[in-house]
Design an enzyme around this catalytic site. Structure first.
Site, mmCIF file in Angstrom:
data_model
loop_
_atom_site.group_PDB
_atom_site.id
_atom_site.type_symbol
_atom_site.label_atom_id
_atom_site.label_comp_id
_atom_site.label_asym_id
_atom_site.label_seq_id
_atom_site.Cartn_x
_atom_site.Cartn_y
_atom_site.Cartn_z
ATOM 1 N N GLU A 1 0.854 -1.196 0.000
ATOM 2 C CA GLU A 1 0.000 0.000 0.000
ATOM 3 C C GLU A 1 0.881 1.234 0.000
ATOM 4 O O GLU A 1 2.081 1.139 0.248
ATOM 5 C CB GLU A 1 -0.879 -0.018 1.261
ATOM 6 C CG GLU A 1 -1.832 -1.198 1.279
ATOM 7 C CD GLU A 1 -2.702 -1.194 2.521
ATOM 8 O OE1 GLU A 1 -2.542 -0.301 3.376
ATOM 9 O OE2 GLU A 1 -3.557 -2.096 2.616
ATOM 10 N N GLY B 1 1.193 3.331 2.201
ATOM 11 C CA GLY B 1 1.819 3.492 3.523
ATOM 12 C C GLY B 1 2.514 2.248 4.052
ATOM 13 O O GLY B 1 3.143 2.282 5.108
ATOM 14 N N GLY C 1 29.359 2.858 -26.163
ATOM 15 C CA GLY C 1 28.233 3.746 -26.473
ATOM 16 C C GLY C 1 27.016 3.002 -26.975
ATOM 17 O O GLY C 1 25.871 3.375 -26.702
ATOM 18 N N GLU D 1 9.119 -7.858 -4.230
ATOM 19 C CA GLU D 1 9.060 -9.178 -3.593
ATOM 20 C C GLU D 1 9.835 -9.162 -2.272
ATOM 21 O O GLU D 1 10.323 -10.187 -1.815
ATOM 22 C CB GLU D 1 9.653 -10.271 -4.500
ATOM 23 C CG GLU D 1 8.950 -10.417 -5.832
ATOM 24 C CD GLU D 1 7.731 -11.322 -5.778
ATOM 25 O OE1 GLU D 1 7.597 -12.090 -4.813
ATOM 26 O OE2 GLU D 1 6.906 -11.256 -6.704
#
Lengths: 254, 419
Positions: free
Chosen positions: B165, B167, B378, B401
């Site tokens: 989530e 949070g 490059g 994970e």
């Protein structure tokens, strides 16, 4: 006839590998090199399995000649849907010298023993490019052949084969039993599915020796030397056409 | 019938031209040379070698040619994944009676490693889908298994896993999405972040809070797309993993039937952790595939690129660098495969080994891919070359994970607990 089809498969060096010649020029390096089923053989297996799924034939028997590793190729064919396998054991020097004539004698013996409706092979192997085994097998059996097949269909007890030839496409109808060789456009081989790979473990692979089939596999050919293709050399620029003609004469080209 | 004259003539001329036509475009990306020290088929059973070969072929033919387009155009390759599912890749370690392939964790690792060489992002999504199918197969009752698993194994329906989530990431047990029991439904409120496949998938395995604080209050619900109250955030723009959409999943008074709950209330966190053990092996396996492909690409480049009058492969520094990359790749592979075996056998060291394998393999493989990019000079920075996509795609494996920091937490806890 039995509704049984014999499919010949060959284990060859994988198409993507860079081929190297042994330093003693005796043969190509095969140790530790990735091998897989000859692509035209894959196409032959796919066609046989498709025909079985359409219920046109009853059983697909796959055969390969070679040492222990030939079993891997047979198992791949079983994972694609073939019913059972026959491993004709040929090892060592015999295997190095195994060519189309010997293989076709083996195929002919097995075709008779298994009482097949037809034999299907790849048109040629990508290692030797011989393009002979199918034709020789048909000759030994005195069976009709439908080679370079790009389309196959059953019409009663005959097989209709659309062949890819230089001039285009030729359609022939041949009696069974017969020998077919598969060309590139016949089909696109399926991937084996995980469940089929597992089922293949349980399918039977019989082990036979050429002598059991009454076949003499001594080779009539001896490989003298194997070389890489000549390295491409730098060209030379010339100023005038006269120069060009002179150079070509010098090089013995004209 | 139309004549095919010139084509047919070409086809008969020589085998070098008419090698299996579907494999033409892959010569450059998949040069399989002499079997070498990094050959991933060493030590496998014949059957495993068959699975692996098939997965490599599928990756080379069906995925590798499109990997760049899927990345740049952010395409979710539904058709290709369904083709993969037809081969049995939709539920590799799900039981056969509900449509799965019933293989082991080691078989699964081998398969994902091979598929990853074709496209890491797509394979990683397939592995997440597999984990969801397994969770229902393992923790669901027979009714739930029969309702969901067959469709998932065939990829008629796609799945997403919702734990994280806004949070709560590493601190997963502190999740706030609630599920209140009202009659025969749970009313779910909250939101999940960074959900792979979110918005495009059909079945969502959601961890939510039915009880009190902490892990014991968490349960697992299966939420189906189209349920009123289920909506999605905007599609995130990511550095990699672009062949799978990532969105927030939002629940607003979303009513989920009680019969969609897997197991009992309070068992959700346990299920999540058990699912993650396998998920970690899968993600590590995806990193292995990317590193393997990158080592091949680097090797091929060194043999071709010339500077200072000779090929780069003559530079001792680069030779040694390549050797180090190969060594770390094989070491990572061994750890991951051992962890897979430990998990399969339910060994007591399985959890720590899965964490160690994930930590080691994702870190080392990222370095391998990054070094491979460097060796390209490059060119390595151009999107025309695959190596940069491997680098970008596997960077996130060190984060999801369970971050590699959390892996260290798990391992150190195990060590320090024995005091």
């Amino acid at each position: 006839m039995s509704g049984r089809v014999l499919v010949g498969v060959k284990r060859v060096i994988d198409y993507a590998v860079k081929i190297r010649v042994k330093p003693d020029n005796s043969c190509v390096v095969t140790d530790g090199v990735k091998h897989s089923m000859n692509p035209f053989c894959e196409i032959a297996v796919e066609e046989a399995v498709k025909m079985k799924e359409k219920k046109l034939i009853k059983e697909v028997v796959v055969v390969s000649c070679g040492p222990q590793q030939a079993m891997e190729t047979i198992r791949t064919a079983l994972a694609m849907g073939a019913d059972r396998g026959i491993h004709v054991e040929v090892t060592g020097k015999d295997y190095e010298n195994l060519g189309p004539l010997q293989v076709s004698k083996i195929m002919a013996a097995l075709a008779k023993k298994e009482d097949v409706l037809f034999v299907i092979l790849g048109k040629q192997a990508i290692d030797d490019d011989c393009n002979q085994t199918g034709q020789m097998t048909a000759a030994l059996l005195d069976w009709p052949q439908g080679t370079f097949a790009s389309e196959l269909s059953m019409e009663g007890d005959k097989i209709k084969v659309v062949r890819e030839i230089d001039g285009g496409l030729e359609t022939v109808k041949i009696n069974t039993p017969a020998v077919i060789t598969a060309d590139l456009r016949l089909n696109t081989p399926r991937y084996a599915t995980l469940p089929n790979i597992m089922k293949a473990k349980k399918k039977k692979i019989a082990n036979v020796k050429p002598a059991d089939l009454g076949v003499d596999i001594t080779s009539r050919l001896e490989v003298l030397r194997v070389d890489e293709p000549p390295q491409r050399e730098a060209g030379v620029k010339v100023e005038t056409v006269d120069d060009l003609v002179a150079r070509l004469k010098e090089a013995g080209r004209i | 019938m139309a004549t095919v004259g010139p084509l047919a003539r070409m086809a008969r001329l020589g085998s070098s031209i008419c090698r299996n036509h579907r494999l033409y475009f892959n010569r450059s990306t998949q040069r399989r040379g002499i079997a070498s020290c990094v050959d991933p088929s060493h030590g496998l059973t014949d059957e495993q070698k068959e699975f692996q070969k098939m997965a490599f072929d599928f990756a080379a033919n069906e995925m590798a040619p499109h990997m760049s387009e899927w990345d740049q155009k952010e395409i979710f390759p539904v058709e290709t994944m369904r083709k993969a599912a037809q081969l049995g890749f939709g539920g590799i370690y799900v039981q056969p009676e509900v449509g799965g392939s019933g293989l082991s964790r080691l078989d699964t690792s081998i398969i994902f490693e091979a598929l990853s060489t074709g496209c890491v992002s797509t394979t990683a999504y397939i592995s997440i889908h597999n984990m969801c199918a397994w969770m229902i197969d393992t923790f669901g009752n027979n009714e739930q298994r029969e309702r969901f698993c067959p469709d998932l194994c065939l990829m008629d329906k796609f799945a997403s896993y919702c734990l994280t989530e806004p949070g709560s990431g590493s601190d997963a047990a502190s999740l706030l999405t609630t599920a209140q029991l009202k009659g025969d439904h749970y009313i779910v409120n909250g939101s999940k972040a960074f959900i792979s496949g979110g918005g495009d998938t059909d079945v969502y395995i959601v961890m939510c809070r039915t009880g009190g604080k902490g892990p014991k209050g968490i349960s697992c619900l299966v939420v189906e797309k189209g349920t009123p109250g289920l909506s999605f955030g905007k599609k995130e723009k990511k550095v990699g993993w672009n062949s799978q959409p990532t969105r927030a999943v939002i629940f607003e008074d979303c009513a989920v039937p009680v019969i969609n709950r897997l197991g009992e209330e309070g068992q959700g966190f346990n299920m999540a952790m058990r699912g993650l053990n396998g998920g970690r092996i899968n993600i590590a396996s995806c990193s292995l595939g990317a590193a393997h492909a990158s080592v091949q690409l680097a090797r091929d480049h060194l043999l071709v690129r010339k500077q200072f009058g000779e090929t780069l492969s003559n530079s001792q520094y680069l030779q040694f660098k390549l050797a180090e990359m190969a060594t770390k790749l094989v070491a990572s592979r061994l750890m991951v495969r051992e962890a897979a075996t430990a998990l399969q056998e339910n060994r007591s060291d399985a959890v720590s080994l899965c964490s160690m394998a994930k930590l080691f393999a994702t870190d080392e493989c990222f370095n391998i891919c990054n070094d491979a990019l460097q060796m390209h000079g490059g060119y390595g920075y151009l999107k025309d070359y695959a190596v940069q996509q491997f680098v970008r795609d596997i960077r996130v494996h060190q984060i999801l994970e369970g971050t590699n920091e959390v892996m260290r937490m798990i391992i150190s806890r195990n060590l320090l607990a024995e005091s």
